[in-house]
Design a protein around this motif. Structure first.
Motif, PDB file in Angstrom:
ATOM      1  N   LEU A  32       0.834  -1.191   0.000  1.00 25.85           N
ATOM      2  CA  LEU A  32       0.000   0.000   0.000  1.00 25.85           C
ATOM      3  C   LEU A  32       0.872   1.245   0.000  1.00 25.85           C
ATOM      4  O   LEU A  32       1.848   1.337   0.753  1.00 25.85           O
ATOM      5  CB  LEU A  32      -0.923   0.021   1.224  1.00 25.85           C
ATOM      6  CG  LEU A  32      -1.801  -1.211   1.444  1.00 25.85           C
ATOM      7  CD1 LEU A  32      -2.746  -0.968   2.620  1.00 25.85           C
ATOM      8  CD2 LEU A  32      -2.588  -1.568   0.189  1.00 25.85           C
ATOM      9  N   GLY A  33       0.509   2.220  -0.841  1.00 29.90           N
ATOM     10  CA  GLY A  33       1.221   3.491  -0.885  1.00 29.90           C
ATOM     11  C   GLY A  33       0.745   4.420   0.218  1.00 29.90           C
ATOM     12  O   GLY A  33      -0.005   4.039   1.120  1.00 29.90           O
ATOM     13  N   SER A  34       1.190   5.656   0.130  1.00 30.18           N
ATOM     14  CA  SER A  34       0.818   6.649   1.139  1.00 30.18           C
ATOM     15  C   SER A  34      -0.661   6.972   1.052  1.00 30.18           C
ATOM     16  O   SER A  34      -1.276   6.883  -0.019  1.00 30.18           O
ATOM     17  CB  SER A  34       1.642   7.921   0.961  1.00 30.18           C
ATOM     18  OG  SER A  34       1.429   8.470  -0.327  1.00 30.18           O
ATOM     19  N   PHE A  35      -1.227   7.346   2.172  1.00 33.77           N
ATOM     20  CA  PHE A  35      -2.643   7.673   2.261  1.00 33.77           C
ATOM     21  C   PHE A  35      -2.839   9.178   2.087  1.00 33.77           C
ATOM     22  O   PHE A  35      -2.066   9.974   2.586  1.00 33.77           O
ATOM     23  CB  PHE A  35      -3.209   7.259   3.628  1.00 33.77           C
ATOM     24  CG  PHE A  35      -3.572   5.807   3.739  1.00 33.77           C
ATOM     25  CD1 PHE A  35      -2.934   4.848   2.971  1.00 33.77           C
ATOM     26  CD2 PHE A  35      -4.540   5.397   4.632  1.00 33.77           C
ATOM     27  CE1 PHE A  35      -3.262   3.520   3.082  1.00 33.77           C
ATOM     28  CE2 PHE A  35      -4.876   4.067   4.758  1.00 33.77           C
ATOM     29  CZ  PHE A  35      -4.239   3.120   3.979  1.00 33.77           C
ATOM     30  N   THR A  36      -3.885   9.532   1.371  1.00 37.96           N
ATOM     31  CA  THR A  36      -4.318  10.927   1.283  1.00 37.96           C
ATOM     32  C   THR A  36      -5.706  11.018   1.887  1.00 37.96           C
ATOM     33  O   THR A  36      -6.635  10.356   1.412  1.00 37.96           O
ATOM     34  CB  THR A  36      -4.362  11.417  -0.178  1.00 37.96           C
ATOM     35  OG1 THR A  36      -3.056  11.347  -0.740  1.00 37.96           O
ATOM     36  CG2 THR A  36      -4.873  12.862  -0.245  1.00 37.96           C
ATOM     37  N   ARG A  37      -5.847  11.818   2.924  1.00 34.86           N
ATOM     38  CA  ARG A  37      -7.176  11.984   3.531  1.00 34.86           C
ATOM     39  C   ARG A  37      -7.873  13.171   2.886  1.00 34.86           C
ATOM     40  O   ARG A  37      -7.314  14.263   2.802  1.00 34.86           O
ATOM     41  CB  ARG A  37      -7.073  12.208   5.037  1.00 34.86           C
ATOM     42  CG  ARG A  37      -8.435  12.358   5.705  1.00 34.86           C
ATOM     43  CD  ARG A  37      -8.362  12.238   7.205  1.00 34.86           C
ATOM     44  NE  ARG A  37      -9.679  12.458   7.815  1.00 34.86           N
ATOM     45  CZ  ARG A  37      -9.950  12.281   9.095  1.00 34.86           C
ATOM     46  NH1 ARG A  37      -8.996  11.852   9.926  1.00 34.86           N
ATOM     47  NH2 ARG A  37     -11.156  12.519   9.568  1.00 34.86           N
ATOM     48  N   TYR A  38      -9.076  12.944   2.413  1.00 35.56           N
ATOM     49  CA  TYR A  38      -9.842  13.979   1.737  1.00 35.56           C
ATOM     50  C   TYR A  38     -10.718  14.708   2.751  1.00 35.56           C
ATOM     51  O   TYR A  38     -11.493  14.088   3.481  1.00 35.56           O
ATOM     52  CB  TYR A  38     -10.703  13.373   0.627  1.00 35.56           C
ATOM     53  CG  TYR A  38      -9.883  12.709  -0.459  1.00 35.56           C
ATOM     54  CD1 TYR A  38      -9.170  13.462  -1.380  1.00 35.56           C
ATOM     55  CD2 TYR A  38      -9.810  11.313  -0.549  1.00 35.56           C
ATOM     56  CE1 TYR A  38      -8.410  12.859  -2.370  1.00 35.56           C
ATOM     57  CE2 TYR A  38      -9.055  10.701  -1.539  1.00 35.56           C
ATOM     58  CZ  TYR A  38      -8.351  11.483  -2.435  1.00 35.56           C
ATOM     59  OH  TYR A  38      -7.593  10.872  -3.410  1.00 35.56           O
ATOM     60  N   ALA A  39     -10.570  16.015   2.782  1.00 32.85           N
ATOM     61  CA  ALA A  39     -11.328  16.838   3.726  1.00 32.85           C
ATOM     62  C   ALA A  39     -12.700  17.144   3.140  1.00 32.85           C
ATOM     63  O   ALA A  39     -12.998  18.268   2.732  1.00 32.85           O
ATOM     64  CB  ALA A  39     -10.567  18.127   4.032  1.00 32.85           C
ATOM     65  N   SER A  43     -19.213  13.305   7.737  1.00 34.99           N
ATOM     66  CA  SER A  43     -19.694  12.008   8.160  1.00 34.99           C
ATOM     67  C   SER A  43     -18.608  10.945   8.048  1.00 34.99           C
ATOM     68  O   SER A  43     -17.897  10.691   9.000  1.00 34.99           O
ATOM     69  CB  SER A  43     -20.923  11.635   7.327  1.00 34.99           C
ATOM     70  OG  SER A  43     -21.700  10.672   7.946  1.00 34.99           O
ATOM     71  N   TRP A  44     -18.465  10.341   6.892  1.00 40.09           N
ATOM     72  CA  TRP A  44     -17.499   9.276   6.706  1.00 40.09           C
ATOM     73  C   TRP A  44     -16.094   9.844   6.503  1.00 40.09           C
ATOM     74  O   TRP A  44     -15.908  10.902   5.905  1.00 40.09           O
ATOM     75  CB  TRP A  44     -17.884   8.414   5.505  1.00 40.09           C
ATOM     76  CG  TRP A  44     -19.070   7.539   5.776  1.00 40.09           C
ATOM     77  CD1 TRP A  44     -20.346   7.950   5.985  1.00 40.09           C
ATOM     78  CD2 TRP A  44     -19.086   6.121   5.875  1.00 40.09           C
ATOM     79  NE1 TRP A  44     -21.169   6.883   6.213  1.00 40.09           N
ATOM     80  CE2 TRP A  44     -20.421   5.735   6.146  1.00 40.09           C
ATOM     81  CE3 TRP A  44     -18.113   5.131   5.747  1.00 40.09           C
ATOM     82  CZ2 TRP A  44     -20.796   4.406   6.305  1.00 40.09           C
ATOM     83  CZ3 TRP A  44     -18.488   3.805   5.894  1.00 40.09           C
ATOM     84  CH2 TRP A  44     -19.812   3.454   6.178  1.00 40.09           C
ATOM     85  N   ILE A  45     -15.098   9.120   7.010  1.00 45.85           N
ATOM     86  CA  ILE A  45     -13.690   9.447   6.768  1.00 45.85           C
ATOM     87  C   ILE A  45     -13.299   8.825   5.437  1.00 45.85           C
ATOM     88  O   ILE A  45     -13.598   7.659   5.168  1.00 45.85           O
ATOM     89  CB  ILE A  45     -12.800   8.883   7.895  1.00 45.85           C
ATOM     90  CG1 ILE A  45     -13.189   9.513   9.235  1.00 45.85           C
ATOM     91  CG2 ILE A  45     -11.326   9.131   7.581  1.00 45.85           C
ATOM     92  CD1 ILE A  45     -12.503   8.846  10.426  1.00 45.85           C
ATOM     93  N   THR A  46     -12.616   9.597   4.587  1.00 50.52           N
ATOM     94  CA  THR A  46     -12.274   9.123   3.242  1.00 50.52           C
ATOM     95  C   THR A  46     -10.774   9.228   3.005  1.00 50.52           C
ATOM     96  O   THR A  46     -10.179  10.296   3.175  1.00 50.52           O
ATOM     97  CB  THR A  46     -13.019   9.940   2.175  1.00 50.52           C
ATOM     98  OG1 THR A  46     -14.430   9.879   2.419  1.00 50.52           O
ATOM     99  CG2 THR A  46     -12.729   9.393   0.781  1.00 50.52           C
ATOM    100  N   LEU A  65     -14.545   5.077   5.966  1.00 53.12           N
ATOM    101  CA  LEU A  65     -14.823   4.547   7.293  1.00 53.12           C
ATOM    102  C   LEU A  65     -15.909   5.387   7.959  1.00 53.12           C
ATOM    103  O   LEU A  65     -15.898   6.621   7.876  1.00 53.12           O
ATOM    104  CB  LEU A  65     -13.568   4.588   8.167  1.00 53.12           C
ATOM    105  CG  LEU A  65     -12.331   3.851   7.642  1.00 53.12           C
ATOM    106  CD1 LEU A  65     -11.242   4.864   7.318  1.00 53.12           C
ATOM    107  CD2 LEU A  65     -11.824   2.845   8.656  1.00 53.12           C
ATOM    108  N   GLY A  66     -16.848   4.712   8.631  1.00 58.43           N
ATOM    109  CA  GLY A  66     -17.930   5.392   9.332  1.00 58.43           C
ATOM    110  C   GLY A  66     -17.646   5.465  10.822  1.00 58.43           C
ATOM    111  O   GLY A  66     -17.978   4.532  11.559  1.00 58.43           O
ATOM    112  N   PHE A 112     -15.880   0.400   3.760  1.00 59.89           N
ATOM    113  CA  PHE A 112     -15.873  -0.284   2.469  1.00 59.89           C
ATOM    114  C   PHE A 112     -14.742   0.275   1.633  1.00 59.89           C
ATOM    115  O   PHE A 112     -14.246   1.384   1.876  1.00 59.89           O
ATOM    116  CB  PHE A 112     -17.226  -0.192   1.761  1.00 59.89           C
ATOM    117  CG  PHE A 112     -17.593   1.156   1.218  1.00 59.89           C
ATOM    118  CD1 PHE A 112     -17.365   1.484  -0.118  1.00 59.89           C
ATOM    119  CD2 PHE A 112     -18.176   2.110   2.031  1.00 59.89           C
ATOM    120  CE1 PHE A 112     -17.715   2.717  -0.626  1.00 59.89           C
ATOM    121  CE2 PHE A 112     -18.543   3.353   1.541  1.00 59.89           C
ATOM    122  CZ  PHE A 112     -18.309   3.658   0.205  1.00 59.89           C
ATOM    123  N   ILE A 113     -14.317  -0.518   0.662  1.00 55.69           N
ATOM    124  CA  ILE A 113     -13.185  -0.167  -0.205  1.00 55.69           C
ATOM    125  C   ILE A 113     -13.671  -0.197  -1.646  1.00 55.69           C
ATOM    126  O   ILE A 113     -14.251  -1.185  -2.099  1.00 55.69           O
ATOM    127  CB  ILE A 113     -12.015  -1.155  -0.027  1.00 55.69           C
ATOM    128  CG1 ILE A 113     -11.565  -1.182   1.447  1.00 55.69           C
ATOM    129  CG2 ILE A 113     -10.854  -0.786  -0.934  1.00 55.69           C
ATOM    130  CD1 ILE A 113     -10.673  -2.359   1.785  1.00 55.69           C
TER     131      ILE A 113
END
Length: 313
Positions: A32-39, A43-46, A65-66, A112-113
């Motif tokens: 898995l590469g680096s994660f980018t969190r979208y602001a 509600s859900w974390i993306t 993720l909820g 979910f993915i």
């Protein structure tokens, strides 16, 4: 509300546990590469990330993720995953969903993915003196917006995994939504709101009978889709998806009073700024074979009360 799992606050731990989950699901090694969190959203974390399955080229994936502190918590990932599986190869532009689980012990929350789709979300507002989108751009996106909505409402979801025992009927669809939003309001409100109490009573006294039960997005509007080079690449944000009255989606997506707040002018009905109502109805009918729902909603914009047209807006 339960306490957040430490995994949700530690991206390194999250990546480690996600990698282990993918390897268990596929019985193959994953990098898995680096994660980018979208602001985005409340509600859900993306997260977006690159992932390489053993023997396969790298692909982009999205993890949602909820968390227990989200706006609509507690969550289940099943409705979103189930809806996206129903819509695979339907012609409705959606990301493919690959895995899901409501077991919070895996990643700290239901998740979910899905695939990561190229594109960006058109911003639904501009400054007070700013200009909106060009007419040709609006019309092109508007045509696709209508077609996707018609495709969604025309898809066959009955009996599919995740919807086997739903129980929604044309008689109870409206009541179910009124009850759902009453529960939400009771959970969120910090004080009584007499106007909302009156509104819920009015809604219960004027429940329409749905023309049919369709798969409903629940938040179908500008800002909840991606586009690239003038083409809608994916309809997003399916957390409110449910079987119900198709008026729900058309009411929100075409409601002039709401669309006027988006100063970019992406409105189907207000002054014909996104997609003129006659063209919208024609496009909807051609895609779905049904025009009554959209006709009633557009009629509501001309000054008729939405319930008189049979629409729950």
């Amino acid at each position: 509300m339960s306490a957040p799992d430490a995994t949700l606050a530690d991206e390194s731990l999250l990546r480690e546990r996600l990698q282990a989950y993918l390897q268990k699901q596929t019985r193959r090694e994953w990098n898995l590469g680096s994660f980018t969190r979208y602001a985005v959203g409340f509600s859900w974390i993306t997260y977006g990330f690159g992932a390489t399955e053993q023997g396969q080229p790298e692909r982009g994936l999205i993890l949602r993720l909820g968390p227990p502190y989200g706006l609509f918590a507690p969550y289940s990932a099943l409705p979103q995953h189930a809806a996206l599986k129903v819509l695979e190869d339907s012609g409705v532009p959606t990301p493919r969903s690959y895995w899901w689980s409501d077991d919070a012990s895996i990643l700290g929350a239901p998740f979910f993915i899905s695939e990561r789709v190229a594109g960006s979300a058109p911003v639904p507002w501009v400054s007070q003196n700013g200009s909106g989108f060009e007419d040709a751009y609006r019309l092109k996106l508007g045509t696709q917006f209508v077609s996707a909505l018609a495709g969604l409402h025309n898809c066959e979801w009955h009996g599919r995994p995740g919807f086997e025992n739903d129980g929604t009927t044309v008689e109870n669809a409206a009541l179910r939504q009124v009850e759902e939003w009453e529960r939400n309001q009771a959970r969120w409100a910090l004080k009584p709101y007499p106007m909302l109490t009156w509104a819920f009573r009015w809604l219960r006294a004027h429940l329409p009978r749905a023309p049919r039960v369709s798969l409903v997005h629940g938040d179908y509007r500008l800002g909840n889709f991606l586009e690239r080079d003038g083409c809608i690449t994916a309809i997003l944000d399916w957390e409110l998806v449910h079987p119900g009255d198709p008026h729900e989606d058309s009411g929100l997506g075409f409601f002039a009073a709401i669309q006027r707040r988006f100063r970019a002018g992406l409105s189907f009905v207000a002054q014909g700024r996104f997609h003129p109502p006659v063209r919208a109805r024609s496009r909807f009918q051609g895609r779905s074979g049904r025009v009554a729902v959209l006709h009633r909603v557009c009629a509501g914009q001309a000054g008729h009360h939405p319930y008189r047209g049979g629409a729950l807006l």
